[in-house]
Design a protein around this motif. Structure first.
Motif, PDB file in Angstrom:
ATOM      1  N   VAL A 182       1.054  -0.884  -0.204  1.00  0.00           N
ATOM      2  CA  VAL A 182      -0.240   0.231   0.431  1.00  0.00           C
ATOM      3  C   VAL A 182       0.746   1.160   0.109  1.00  0.00           C
ATOM      4  N   MET A 183       2.140   1.455   1.044  1.00  0.00           N
ATOM      5  CA  MET A 183       3.450   2.694   0.853  1.00  0.00           C
ATOM      6  C   MET A 183       3.327   2.311  -0.156  1.00  0.00           C
ATOM      7  N   ASN A 184       3.988   1.476  -0.860  1.00  0.00           N
ATOM      8  CA  ASN A 184       4.423   1.529  -2.223  1.00  0.00           C
ATOM      9  C   ASN A 184       3.722   2.916  -3.374  1.00  0.00           C
ATOM     10  N   SER A 185       2.544   1.942  -3.411  1.00  0.00           N
ATOM     11  CA  SER A 185       1.347   1.933  -4.428  1.00  0.00           C
ATOM     12  C   SER A 185       1.343   3.304  -4.176  1.00  0.00           C
ATOM     13  N   PHE A 186       1.147   4.236  -3.040  1.00  0.00           N
ATOM     14  CA  PHE A 186       0.658   5.550  -2.852  1.00  0.00           C
ATOM     15  C   PHE A 186       1.045   6.576  -2.008  1.00  0.00           C
ATOM     16  N   ILE A 191       2.648  13.573   7.354  1.00  0.00           N
ATOM     17  CA  ILE A 191       1.263  13.391   7.289  1.00  0.00           C
ATOM     18  C   ILE A 191       0.456  11.461   8.140  1.00  0.00           C
ATOM     19  N   SER A 192       2.219  10.944   8.971  1.00  0.00           N
ATOM     20  CA  SER A 192       1.712  10.681   9.783  1.00  0.00           C
ATOM     21  C   SER A 192       1.082  11.046  10.575  1.00  0.00           C
ATOM     22  N   THR A 193       1.154  11.843  11.500  1.00  0.00           N
ATOM     23  CA  THR A 193       0.378  12.570  12.612  1.00  0.00           C
ATOM     24  C   THR A 193      -0.642  12.908  12.396  1.00  0.00           C
ATOM     25  N   PHE A 194      -0.921  13.341  11.099  1.00  0.00           N
ATOM     26  CA  PHE A 194      -2.091  14.085  10.703  1.00  0.00           C
ATOM     27  C   PHE A 194      -2.875  12.713  10.501  1.00  0.00           C
ATOM     28  N   GLY A 195      -2.966  11.072  10.257  1.00  0.00           N
ATOM     29  CA  GLY A 195      -3.282  10.547   9.993  1.00  0.00           C
ATOM     30  C   GLY A 195      -3.560   9.721  11.844  1.00  0.00           C
ATOM     31  N   SER A 196      -2.733   9.796  12.570  1.00  0.00           N
ATOM     32  CA  SER A 196      -2.353   9.080  13.866  1.00  0.00           C
ATOM     33  C   SER A 196      -4.263   9.674  14.893  1.00  0.00           C
ATOM     34  N   VAL A 197      -3.827  11.007  14.629  1.00  0.00           N
ATOM     35  CA  VAL A 197      -4.916  11.941  15.236  1.00  0.00           C
ATOM     36  C   VAL A 197      -6.067  12.255  14.805  1.00  0.00           C
ATOM     37  N   ALA A 198      -6.817  12.123  13.325  1.00  0.00           N
ATOM     38  CA  ALA A 198      -7.544  11.720  12.499  1.00  0.00           C
ATOM     39  C   ALA A 198      -8.508  10.081  13.665  1.00  0.00           C
ATOM     40  N   GLY A 199      -7.862   9.174  14.024  1.00  0.00           N
ATOM     41  CA  GLY A 199      -7.977   7.761  14.412  1.00  0.00           C
ATOM     42  C   GLY A 199      -7.965   8.626  15.593  1.00  0.00           C
ATOM     43  N   ALA A 200      -7.576   9.089  16.213  1.00  0.00           N
ATOM     44  CA  ALA A 200      -7.627   9.203  17.385  1.00  0.00           C
ATOM     45  C   ALA A 200      -9.002   9.863  18.010  1.00  0.00           C
ATOM     46  N   VAL A 201      -9.408  11.173  16.868  1.00  0.00           N
ATOM     47  CA  VAL A 201     -10.299  11.648  17.792  1.00  0.00           C
ATOM     48  C   VAL A 201     -11.988  10.555  17.643  1.00  0.00           C
ATOM     49  N   ILE A 202     -11.378   9.465  15.307  1.00  0.00           N
ATOM     50  CA  ILE A 202     -12.376   8.500  16.236  1.00  0.00           C
ATOM     51  C   ILE A 202     -12.538   7.673  16.881  1.00  0.00           C
ATOM     52  N   PRO A 220      -6.037  -1.061  16.258  1.00  0.00           N
ATOM     53  CA  PRO A 220      -4.893  -1.404  16.844  1.00  0.00           C
ATOM     54  C   PRO A 220      -3.622  -2.431  16.381  1.00  0.00           C
ATOM     55  N   PRO A 221      -4.014  -3.549  16.171  1.00  0.00           N
ATOM     56  CA  PRO A 221      -3.637  -5.378  16.029  1.00  0.00           C
ATOM     57  C   PRO A 221      -2.683  -4.468  14.584  1.00  0.00           C
ATOM     58  N   ILE A 222      -2.605  -3.634  13.659  1.00  0.00           N
ATOM     59  CA  ILE A 222      -2.259  -3.051  12.790  1.00  0.00           C
ATOM     60  C   ILE A 222      -0.777  -2.184  12.795  1.00  0.00           C
ATOM     61  N   PRO A 223       0.289  -2.615  12.140  1.00  0.00           N
ATOM     62  CA  PRO A 223       1.422  -2.248  13.870  1.00  0.00           C
ATOM     63  C   PRO A 223       2.243  -0.484  12.879  1.00  0.00           C
ATOM     64  N   SER A 224       2.046   0.762  13.821  1.00  0.00           N
ATOM     65  CA  SER A 224       2.707   1.607  13.278  1.00  0.00           C
ATOM     66  C   SER A 224       3.992   1.241  13.460  1.00  0.00           C
ATOM     67  N   GLU A 225       4.483   0.416  14.060  1.00  0.00           N
ATOM     68  CA  GLU A 225       5.734   0.390  13.951  1.00  0.00           C
ATOM     69  C   GLU A 225       6.247  -0.078  12.505  1.00  0.00           C
ATOM     70  N   VAL A 226       5.777  -0.834  12.093  1.00  0.00           N
ATOM     71  CA  VAL A 226       5.675  -1.177  10.790  1.00  0.00           C
ATOM     72  C   VAL A 226       5.788  -0.133   9.789  1.00  0.00           C
ATOM     73  N   ILE A 227       4.406   0.421   9.715  1.00  0.00           N
ATOM     74  CA  ILE A 227       3.922   1.800   8.803  1.00  0.00           C
ATOM     75  C   ILE A 227       5.525   2.574   8.863  1.00  0.00           C
ATOM     76  N   ILE A 229      -3.563   6.979   5.523  1.00  0.00           N
ATOM     77  CA  ILE A 229      -5.269   5.701   4.854  1.00  0.00           C
ATOM     78  C   ILE A 229      -4.048   4.682   6.182  1.00  0.00           C
ATOM     79  N   LEU A 230      -3.483   4.045   6.046  1.00  0.00           N
ATOM     80  CA  LEU A 230      -2.626   2.761   7.159  1.00  0.00           C
ATOM     81  C   LEU A 230      -2.405   3.082   8.167  1.00  0.00           C
ATOM     82  N   ILE A 231      -2.131   4.664   9.091  1.00  0.00           N
ATOM     83  CA  ILE A 231      -2.082   5.125  10.158  1.00  0.00           C
ATOM     84  C   ILE A 231      -3.210   5.361  11.168  1.00  0.00           C
TER      85      ILE A 231
END
Length: 202
Positions: free
Chosen positions: A8-12, A56-67, A28-35, A19-21
């Motif tokens: 996904v990261m290579n393609s987009f 961009i990863s910070t924006f994604g993390s905060v968006a997920g946290a707000v959800i 949570p089981p999706i590992p942020s360490e890998v991303i 999206i992934l973050i």
């Protein structure tokens, strides 16, 4: 899952990271360490920058946290346990994971949001008890963002520094997580002992 994340990261690129973050924070089981570490590595092979990946990863993390915070405002512990009992096998979560995040929040209060962002698994789930406690939104966003920037900066920078050996760091984070959980467990036991002693004295 690791191969799917990398594809996904290579393609987009940046969009894939966002999206992934975001998904990593909601599931949570999706590992942020890998991303994040692979994102750091990508800065050495593409035109992506370390600052760009961190942002961009910070924006994604905060968006997920707000959800998750928003979901938390609609739940109580009993309702959350029922959800995990029914859907936990899909989300790869257990009641123990939820109680761990809740105990962390109860122990440290609103600062648990900041410290929790620096611990795998807890970093995502901590948003739920914050929402359940109706923590001030501004304070939640501030502490979430600061903790997230620190976490993302460390992992992205490590991935960039290690280059093709970026995945070597993943093993260290398993050890790091276990040490943090052990410290938290010991602190909770000490807290319970002191609480019981105080109750008896009263």
């Amino acid at each position: 899952m690791e191969n799917w994340i990398i594809d996904v990261m290579n393609s987009f690129g940046y969009i894939g990271i966002f999206i992934l973050i975001t998904l990593e924070n909601v599931f949570p089981p999706i590992p942020s360490e890998v991303i994040l570490t692979f994102g750091g590595f990508m800065t050495t092979t593409t035109n992506m920058s370390i600052l760009g990946v961190i942002a961009i990863s910070t924006f994604g993390s905060v968006a997920g946290a707000v959800i998750l915070y928003s979901i938390g405002t609609l739940l109580d512990v009993e309702r959350l346990e029922k959800i995990v009992e029914r859907w936990g096998h899909i989300l790869r979560l257990t009641e123990k994971d939820i109680h761990k995040a809740n105990a962390w929040f109860n122990k440290f209060g609103s600062w648990a949001v900041f410290f929790g962002r620096l611990v795998p698994l807890i970093r995502s789930l901590i948003s739920i008890p914050a929402g359940m406690a109706h923590m001030n939104v501004g304070r939640f966003l501030l502490l979430t963002t600061i903790g997230t920037i620190i976490w993302n900066t460390i992992l992205v920078s490590a991935g960039a520094a290690l280059g093709a050996s970026w995945n070597d760091i993943l093993g260290y984070f398993g050890t790091y997580s276990n040490i943090v959980y052990l410290i938290l467990g010991v602190n909770l036991v000490i807290f319970m002992i002191l609480f019981i002693r105080n109750r008896r004295k009263q």
